[in-house]
Design a protein around this motif. Sequence first.
Motif, PDB file in Angstrom:
ATOM      1  N   TYR A  26     -28.546  -1.901  33.921  1.00 24.14           N
ATOM      2  CA  TYR A  26     -27.821  -2.995  33.582  1.00 24.14           C
ATOM      3  C   TYR A  26     -25.963  -2.335  33.266  1.00 24.14           C
ATOM      4  CZ  TYR A  26     -24.885  -5.823  30.043  1.00 24.14           C
ATOM      5  OH  TYR A  26     -23.387  -6.240  29.055  1.00 24.14           O
ATOM      6  N   PHE A  27     -26.645  -0.726  33.203  1.00 19.45           N
ATOM      7  CA  PHE A  27     -24.818  -0.016  32.582  1.00 19.45           C
ATOM      8  C   PHE A  27     -24.769   0.989  33.728  1.00 19.45           C
ATOM      9  CE2 PHE A  27     -26.167  -0.099  27.918  1.00 19.45           C
ATOM     10  CZ  PHE A  27     -24.872  -0.758  27.507  1.00 19.45           C
ATOM     11  N   GLY A  61     -29.606  11.906  28.789  1.00 17.65           N
ATOM     12  CA  GLY A  61     -29.121  10.327  29.681  1.00 17.65           C
ATOM     13  C   GLY A  61     -28.229   9.547  28.793  1.00 17.65           C
ATOM     14  N   THR A  62     -29.967   9.143  27.640  1.00 20.98           N
ATOM     15  CA  THR A  62     -29.107   7.231  26.199  1.00 20.98           C
ATOM     16  C   THR A  62     -28.094   8.973  25.701  1.00 20.98           C
ATOM     17  OG1 THR A  62     -31.309   7.075  26.704  1.00 20.98           O
ATOM     18  CG2 THR A  62     -30.257   6.689  24.584  1.00 20.98           C
ATOM     19  N   LEU A  69     -20.169   5.789  25.935  1.00 20.23           N
ATOM     20  CA  LEU A  69     -19.614   4.232  25.420  1.00 20.23           C
ATOM     21  C   LEU A  69     -18.843   3.898  24.180  1.00 20.23           C
ATOM     22  CD1 LEU A  69     -23.507   1.649  26.336  1.00 20.23           C
ATOM     23  CD2 LEU A  69     -20.520   2.330  26.774  1.00 20.23           C
ATOM     24  N   ALA A  70     -19.057   5.164  23.530  1.00 20.92           N
ATOM     25  CA  ALA A  70     -18.338   5.115  21.795  1.00 20.92           C
ATOM     26  C   ALA A  70     -16.905   5.824  22.551  1.00 20.92           C
ATOM     27  CB  ALA A  70     -18.781   6.535  20.813  1.00 20.92           C
ATOM     28  N   LEU A  75     -15.286   3.823  19.519  1.00 24.65           N
ATOM     29  CA  LEU A  75     -16.084   3.234  17.924  1.00 24.65           C
ATOM     30  C   LEU A  75     -16.824   4.528  18.071  1.00 24.65           C
ATOM     31  CD1 LEU A  75     -18.568  -0.005  19.222  1.00 24.65           C
ATOM     32  CD2 LEU A  75     -16.638   0.206  17.376  1.00 24.65           C
ATOM     33  N   PRO A  76     -16.970   4.535  16.681  1.00 25.71           N
ATOM     34  CA  PRO A  76     -17.231   6.551  15.943  1.00 25.71           C
ATOM     35  C   PRO A  76     -18.747   6.589  16.838  1.00 25.71           C
ATOM     36  CG  PRO A  76     -16.387   4.882  14.252  1.00 25.71           C
ATOM     37  CD  PRO A  76     -16.528   3.645  15.401  1.00 25.71           C
ATOM     38  N   LEU A  77     -18.879   7.775  16.837  1.00 23.45           N
ATOM     39  CA  LEU A  77     -20.356   7.967  18.144  1.00 23.45           C
ATOM     40  C   LEU A  77     -21.840   7.500  16.958  1.00 23.45           C
ATOM     41  CD1 LEU A  77     -21.964   9.145  20.260  1.00 23.45           C
ATOM     42  CD2 LEU A  77     -21.285  11.341  19.190  1.00 23.45           C
ATOM     43  N   GLU A  78     -21.458   7.789  15.755  1.00 21.08           N
ATOM     44  CA  GLU A  78     -21.969   7.676  14.611  1.00 21.08           C
ATOM     45  C   GLU A  78     -22.903   6.154  14.660  1.00 21.08           C
ATOM     46  OE1 GLU A  78     -19.442   8.977  13.665  1.00 21.08           O
ATOM     47  OE2 GLU A  78     -20.266  11.359  13.971  1.00 21.08           O
ATOM     48  N   MET A  79     -21.333   5.011  14.662  1.00 17.63           N
ATOM     49  CA  MET A  79     -21.515   3.587  15.609  1.00 17.63           C
ATOM     50  C   MET A  79     -22.050   3.493  16.023  1.00 17.63           C
ATOM     51  SD  MET A  79     -19.585   0.737  14.673  1.00 17.63           S
ATOM     52  CE  MET A  79     -19.530   0.043  12.503  1.00 17.63           C
TER      53      MET A  79
END
Length: 92
Positions: A26-27, A61-62, A69-70, A75-79
């Motif tokens: 998908y990505f 990789g994830t 994507l963050a 968006l904050p990486l943690e979120m």
Amino acid sequence: MDHALASDDPVALREVAQQAKSRYAYFFCAPLVETASKLEKLAADNELGGTDEMLEELRAGTADLVQELASLTGLPLEMSARETPVAALASK
């Protein structure tokens, strides 16, 4: 994936690897799709040896995907890491 490996369950590993492959596709993450596909085939053949290295590749990789994507979304990486289905899938 961790649970399937710890349980020595090739059927569960194959299913999770197949789901991962679809989500990475998908990505458009071809290297992750390829690794998940290899993992899926090994599980289908009931050959769980050597899967630890592939799992580490998928984790790394994830993490890279979530970070990218963050940065794209702001968006904050943690979120984003917590809420991304791909990240949750890698921890299974």
